[in-house]
Write a protein that holds these residues in place. Sequence first.
Motif, PDB file in Angstrom:
ATOM      1  N   UNK A 192     -49.984 -56.155 -54.142  1.00 26.13           N
ATOM      2  CA  UNK A 192     -48.651 -55.558 -54.049  1.00 26.13           C
ATOM      3  C   UNK A 192     -48.520 -54.771 -52.767  1.00 26.13           C
ATOM      4  N   UNK A 193     -47.378 -54.130 -52.615  1.00 24.42           N
ATOM      5  CA  UNK A 193     -47.159 -53.306 -51.441  1.00 24.42           C
ATOM      6  C   UNK A 193     -45.689 -53.182 -51.110  1.00 24.42           C
ATOM      7  N   UNK A 194     -45.438 -52.557 -49.972  1.00 19.56           N
ATOM      8  CA  UNK A 194     -44.050 -52.391 -49.539  1.00 19.56           C
ATOM      9  C   UNK A 194     -44.004 -52.146 -48.033  1.00 19.56           C
ATOM     10  N   UNK A 195     -42.804 -52.241 -47.501  1.00 17.57           N
ATOM     11  CA  UNK A 195     -42.559 -52.004 -46.086  1.00 17.57           C
ATOM     12  C   UNK A 195     -41.488 -50.936 -45.951  1.00 17.57           C
ATOM     13  N   UNK A 196     -41.686 -50.043 -44.992  1.00 17.73           N
ATOM     14  CA  UNK A 196     -40.691 -49.018 -44.680  1.00 17.73           C
ATOM     15  C   UNK A 196     -40.336 -49.123 -43.199  1.00 17.73           C
ATOM     16  N   UNK A 197     -39.055 -49.357 -42.925  1.00 17.79           N
ATOM     17  CA  UNK A 197     -38.590 -49.437 -41.542  1.00 17.79           C
ATOM     18  C   UNK A 197     -38.175 -48.043 -41.100  1.00 17.79           C
ATOM     19  N   UNK A 198     -38.744 -47.591 -39.993  1.00 20.73           N
ATOM     20  CA  UNK A 198     -38.456 -46.252 -39.475  1.00 20.73           C
ATOM     21  C   UNK A 198     -37.375 -46.287 -38.403  1.00 20.73           C
ATOM     22  N   UNK A 199     -37.418 -47.299 -37.543  1.00 18.25           N
ATOM     23  CA  UNK A 199     -36.435 -47.470 -36.470  1.00 18.25           C
ATOM     24  C   UNK A 199     -36.136 -48.955 -36.359  1.00 18.25           C
ATOM     25  N   UNK A 200     -34.854 -49.288 -36.104  1.00 19.33           N
ATOM     26  CA  UNK A 200     -34.469 -50.686 -36.004  1.00 19.33           C
ATOM     27  C   UNK A 200     -33.290 -50.810 -35.052  1.00 19.33           C
ATOM     28  N   UNK A 201     -33.334 -51.830 -34.193  1.00 20.71           N
ATOM     29  CA  UNK A 201     -32.289 -52.022 -33.199  1.00 20.71           C
ATOM     30  C   UNK A 201     -32.002 -53.500 -33.019  1.00 20.71           C
ATOM     31  N   UNK A 202     -30.727 -53.859 -33.070  1.00 15.03           N
ATOM     32  CA  UNK A 202     -30.259 -55.181 -32.697  1.00 15.03           C
ATOM     33  C   UNK A 202     -29.436 -55.025 -31.427  1.00 15.03           C
ATOM     34  N   UNK A 203     -29.639 -55.929 -30.467  1.00 13.00           N
ATOM     35  CA  UNK A 203     -28.813 -55.977 -29.263  1.00 13.00           C
ATOM     36  C   UNK A 203     -28.621 -57.452 -28.940  1.00 13.00           C
ATOM     37  N   UNK A 204     -27.531 -58.015 -29.442  1.00 10.73           N
ATOM     38  CA  UNK A 204     -27.315 -59.449 -29.295  1.00 10.73           C
ATOM     39  C   UNK A 204     -28.407 -60.215 -30.014  1.00 10.73           C
ATOM     40  N   UNK A 205     -29.140 -61.045 -29.275  1.00  2.75           N
ATOM     41  CA  UNK A 205     -30.208 -61.840 -29.884  1.00  2.75           C
ATOM     42  C   UNK A 205     -31.572 -61.162 -29.787  1.00  2.75           C
ATOM     43  N   UNK A 206     -31.588 -59.894 -29.396  1.00  2.00           N
ATOM     44  CA  UNK A 206     -32.836 -59.143 -29.290  1.00  2.00           C
ATOM     45  C   UNK A 206     -32.952 -58.175 -30.465  1.00  2.00           C
ATOM     46  N   UNK A 207     -34.153 -58.062 -30.996  1.00  3.23           N
ATOM     47  CA  UNK A 207     -34.435 -57.209 -32.148  1.00  3.23           C
ATOM     48  C   UNK A 207     -35.672 -56.373 -31.846  1.00  3.23           C
ATOM     49  N   UNK A 208     -35.663 -55.126 -32.265  1.00  9.03           N
ATOM     50  CA  UNK A 208     -36.838 -54.263 -32.139  1.00  9.03           C
ATOM     51  C   UNK A 208     -36.904 -53.360 -33.365  1.00  9.03           C
ATOM     52  N   UNK A 209     -38.128 -53.017 -33.753  1.00  5.53           N
ATOM     53  CA  UNK A 209     -38.267 -52.056 -34.841  1.00  5.53           C
ATOM     54  C   UNK A 209     -39.647 -51.417 -34.808  1.00  5.53           C
TER      55      UNK A 209
END
Length: 137
Positions: A60-77
Amino acid sequence: MTRTDIKAAITDLIFNSGLTVQEAADRHFTPQYRQRTDGQWADRAGFVEHITHVRTMVAGGHIEVHDELYDGSTYADRHTVQITKKNGSTVTMEVYVFADLAPDGRFSRIEETTLMLQGSDADRNIGSARQLLNLNT
């Protein structure tokens, strides 16, 4: 299709037993998908093989997103993944992601760096498709 994000992708790939790894990969990643984790490249087949192996270890487990950014077709997190393995041990990794999204909203490329926050030395490469033989069950 709406664009994917890392939380949906990891949840489906690792924690959603209602989907096969191939179904999850098809949902979130293009056929030409490539991933670089801590400097090591894997094509989609290597990535799917790695995730299939990881699933055999995970209870089991989980994910926590702290920062996330979309800019057109670019993604960062920046996110943290906590995994409880079937042997009862836990692994916590902080991950920094830079990615490209295809026109259909799926990931076509991810480059990521991982930082082990909790786990054994044997778990250090749990995020890398090139390190399958180094993982303990």
